[in-house]
Design a protein around this motif. Structure first.
Motif, PDB file in Angstrom:
ATOM      1  N   LEU A  62       0.832  -1.203   0.000  1.00  0.00           N
ATOM      2  CA  LEU A  62       0.000   0.000   0.000  1.00  0.00           C
ATOM      3  C   LEU A  62       0.871   1.260   0.000  1.00  0.00           C
ATOM      4  O   LEU A  62       0.574   2.235  -0.714  1.00  0.00           O
ATOM      5  CB  LEU A  62      -0.935  -0.002   1.214  1.00  0.00           C
ATOM      6  N   ASN A  63       1.917   1.253   0.793  1.00  0.00           N
ATOM      7  CA  ASN A  63       2.827   2.396   0.812  1.00  0.00           C
ATOM      8  C   ASN A  63       3.465   2.621  -0.549  1.00  0.00           C
ATOM      9  O   ASN A  63       3.582   3.757  -1.026  1.00  0.00           O
ATOM     10  CB  ASN A  63       3.896   2.168   1.876  1.00  0.00           C
ATOM     11  N   SER A  64       3.879   1.517  -1.199  1.00  0.00           N
ATOM     12  CA  SER A  64       4.479   1.629  -2.527  1.00  0.00           C
ATOM     13  C   SER A  64       3.472   2.146  -3.556  1.00  0.00           C
ATOM     14  O   SER A  64       3.805   2.983  -4.406  1.00  0.00           O
ATOM     15  CB  SER A  64       5.038   0.273  -2.967  1.00  0.00           C
ATOM     16  N   LYS A  65       2.234   1.657  -3.478  1.00  0.00           N
ATOM     17  CA  LYS A  65       1.210   2.107  -4.416  1.00  0.00           C
ATOM     18  C   LYS A  65       0.908   3.596  -4.240  1.00  0.00           C
ATOM     19  O   LYS A  65       0.758   4.332  -5.221  1.00  0.00           O
ATOM     20  CB  LYS A  65      -0.069   1.286  -4.213  1.00  0.00           C
ATOM     21  N   LEU A  66       0.824   4.034  -2.988  1.00  0.00           N
ATOM     22  CA  LEU A  66       0.527   5.441  -2.738  1.00  0.00           C
ATOM     23  C   LEU A  66       1.655   6.347  -3.204  1.00  0.00           C
ATOM     24  O   LEU A  66       1.421   7.517  -3.533  1.00  0.00           O
ATOM     25  CB  LEU A  66       0.264   5.650  -1.245  1.00  0.00           C
ATOM     26  N   LEU A  67       2.872   5.812  -3.236  1.00  0.00           N
ATOM     27  CA  LEU A  67       4.017   6.604  -3.681  1.00  0.00           C
ATOM     28  C   LEU A  67       4.260   6.490  -5.183  1.00  0.00           C
ATOM     29  O   LEU A  67       5.232   7.040  -5.690  1.00  0.00           O
ATOM     30  CB  LEU A  67       5.274   6.153  -2.927  1.00  0.00           C
ATOM     31  N   GLY A  68       3.382   5.758  -5.884  1.00  0.00           N
ATOM     32  CA  GLY A  68       3.511   5.656  -7.334  1.00  0.00           C
ATOM     33  C   GLY A  68       4.252   4.433  -7.816  1.00  0.00           C
ATOM     34  O   GLY A  68       4.684   4.391  -8.973  1.00  0.00           O
ATOM     35  N   GLY A  69       4.412   3.414  -6.969  1.00  0.00           N
ATOM     36  CA  GLY A  69       5.102   2.193  -7.372  1.00  0.00           C
ATOM     37  C   GLY A  69       4.238   1.313  -8.257  1.00  0.00           C
ATOM     38  O   GLY A  69       3.021   1.499  -8.366  1.00  0.00           O
ATOM     39  N   THR A  70       4.868   0.325  -8.868  1.00  0.00           N
ATOM     40  CA  THR A  70       4.161  -0.559  -9.803  1.00  0.00           C
ATOM     41  C   THR A  70       4.173  -2.007  -9.335  1.00  0.00           C
ATOM     42  O   THR A  70       3.952  -2.907 -10.127  1.00  0.00           O
ATOM     43  CB  THR A  70       4.822  -0.486 -11.195  1.00  0.00           C
ATOM     44  N   ILE A  71       4.409  -2.256  -8.072  1.00  0.00           N
ATOM     45  CA  ILE A  71       4.501  -3.614  -7.554  1.00  0.00           C
ATOM     46  C   ILE A  71       3.125  -4.068  -7.079  1.00  0.00           C
ATOM     47  O   ILE A  71       2.333  -3.264  -6.565  1.00  0.00           O
ATOM     48  CB  ILE A  71       5.529  -3.685  -6.409  1.00  0.00           C
ATOM     49  N   SER A  72       2.833  -5.356  -7.248  1.00  0.00           N
ATOM     50  CA  SER A  72       1.573  -5.925  -6.791  1.00  0.00           C
ATOM     51  C   SER A  72       1.768  -6.554  -5.418  1.00  0.00           C
ATOM     52  O   SER A  72       2.884  -6.690  -4.919  1.00  0.00           O
ATOM     53  CB  SER A  72       1.064  -6.975  -7.777  1.00  0.00           C
ATOM     54  N   PHE A  73       0.656  -6.970  -4.807  1.00  0.00           N
ATOM     55  CA  PHE A  73       0.727  -7.549  -3.466  1.00  0.00           C
ATOM     56  C   PHE A  73       1.524  -8.851  -3.456  1.00  0.00           C
ATOM     57  O   PHE A  73       2.378  -9.062  -2.590  1.00  0.00           O
ATOM     58  CB  PHE A  73      -0.689  -7.795  -2.932  1.00  0.00           C
ATOM     59  N   PHE A  74       1.252  -9.733  -4.418  1.00  0.00           N
ATOM     60  CA  PHE A  74       1.935 -11.015  -4.436  1.00  0.00           C
ATOM     61  C   PHE A  74       3.412 -10.863  -4.808  1.00  0.00           C
ATOM     62  O   PHE A  74       4.253 -11.636  -4.340  1.00  0.00           O
ATOM     63  CB  PHE A  74       1.231 -11.974  -5.397  1.00  0.00           C
ATOM     64  N   GLN A  75       3.746  -9.900  -5.632  1.00  0.00           N
ATOM     65  CA  GLN A  75       5.149  -9.629  -5.911  1.00  0.00           C
ATOM     66  C   GLN A  75       5.864  -9.140  -4.660  1.00  0.00           C
ATOM     67  O   GLN A  75       6.988  -9.554  -4.373  1.00  0.00           O
ATOM     68  CB  GLN A  75       5.265  -8.600  -7.033  1.00  0.00           C
ATOM     69  N   SER A  76       5.201  -8.257  -3.915  1.00  0.00           N
ATOM     70  CA  SER A  76       5.785  -7.780  -2.669  1.00  0.00           C
ATOM     71  C   SER A  76       5.943  -8.913  -1.671  1.00  0.00           C
ATOM     72  O   SER A  76       6.981  -9.026  -1.004  1.00  0.00           O
ATOM     73  CB  SER A  76       4.894  -6.679  -2.073  1.00  0.00           C
TER      74      SER A  76
END
Length: 233
Positions: free
Chosen positions: A132-146
């Motif tokens: 969620l932190n990565s998504k809010l900062l503009g990242g392109t990673i998914s939950f399962f990748q994380s």
């Protein structure tokens, strides 16, 4: 007596037989599955495993897990864990770490020591927060990748837990604590560095520090559990 037209109207699915499909209208979709040896060894990258022996499938998955462990042992900027993610390695490491944390002096209900399920809760909850932190900062990673990256990078801390248990069997004094502190600190730094190396390409260049901070906390909590473990008498 009902007429022939009334009987035709009362018949189930009446009128469907009169619907005709023009040959000019393409039918979308493809349900054919190539299962022959030629389809597996053809020039394209897609192949079917429907007729593959179970042994070959298991060995291929084990080789893939082993390669990811090697990536963690020799961390570098790579998208291998993000591109070909799986959860076999994280599951194995979580189970191993949870088993190694059992039997501690703080496992009683009054002191609330680490329990078997807490390792899984920490890993999953930590992955959700980091994603969620990565998504809010503009990242392109998914939950399962994380979850794949964070789970595989627990390998150094799992190895540190095994070393700490061996050290605790030998002695439990100040020297033992110093050795365990050095091992856990090195493993914590290794896990943090490896995970950030794999996540580097999926984060904005000007916000990487904000992404690394929750990863730091994630492995710090696990490292603290490993360091503060003491066997029951």
């Amino acid at each position: 007596m009902a007429t022939e037209a009334e009987e035709e109207a009362n018949r189930p699915f009446a009128g469907l037989s009169d619907v005709s499909i023009s040959e000019d209208i393409p039918v979308e979709g493809d349900i054919s599955v190539p299962v022959g040896p030629s389809a597996r060894r053809g020039g394209d990258d897609e192949f079917s495993t429907l007729d593959e022996p179970v042994k070959e499938t298991v060995l291929r998955d084990l080789r893939a897990v082993g390669k990811k462990f090697v990536h963690v042992l020799y961390p570098k900027r790579s998208s291998a864990l993000l591109r070909d993610w799986d959860l076999w390695g994280p599951l194995l490491l979580c189970v191993t770490l949870a088993l190694l944390l059992q039997g501690g002096a703080a496992d009683s209900d009054s002191q609330g020591g680490p329990q078997f399920a807490e390792v899984f809760v920490i890993v999953w909850f930590g992955s959700i927060i980091i994603t969620l932190n990565s998504k809010l900062l503009g990242g392109t990673i998914s939950f399962f990748q994380s979850l794949c990256v964070l789970g595989y990078c627990i390998l150094p801390l799992t190895a540190a837990m095994a070393v700490c248990r061996i050290v605790l069997v030998a002695s439990s004094g100040a020297v033992s604590f110093a050795v365990r502190l050095a091992v856990v600190t090195a493993s914590f730094g290794w896990s943090t560095f490896a995970s950030t190396a794999f996540l580097a390409d999926s984060q904005p260049a000007n916000r990487k520090a904000l992404v690394v901070y929750p990863v730091f906390l994630f492995y710090f909590v696990i490292g603290w559990m490993v360091l503060t473990f003491s066997p029951s008498q």
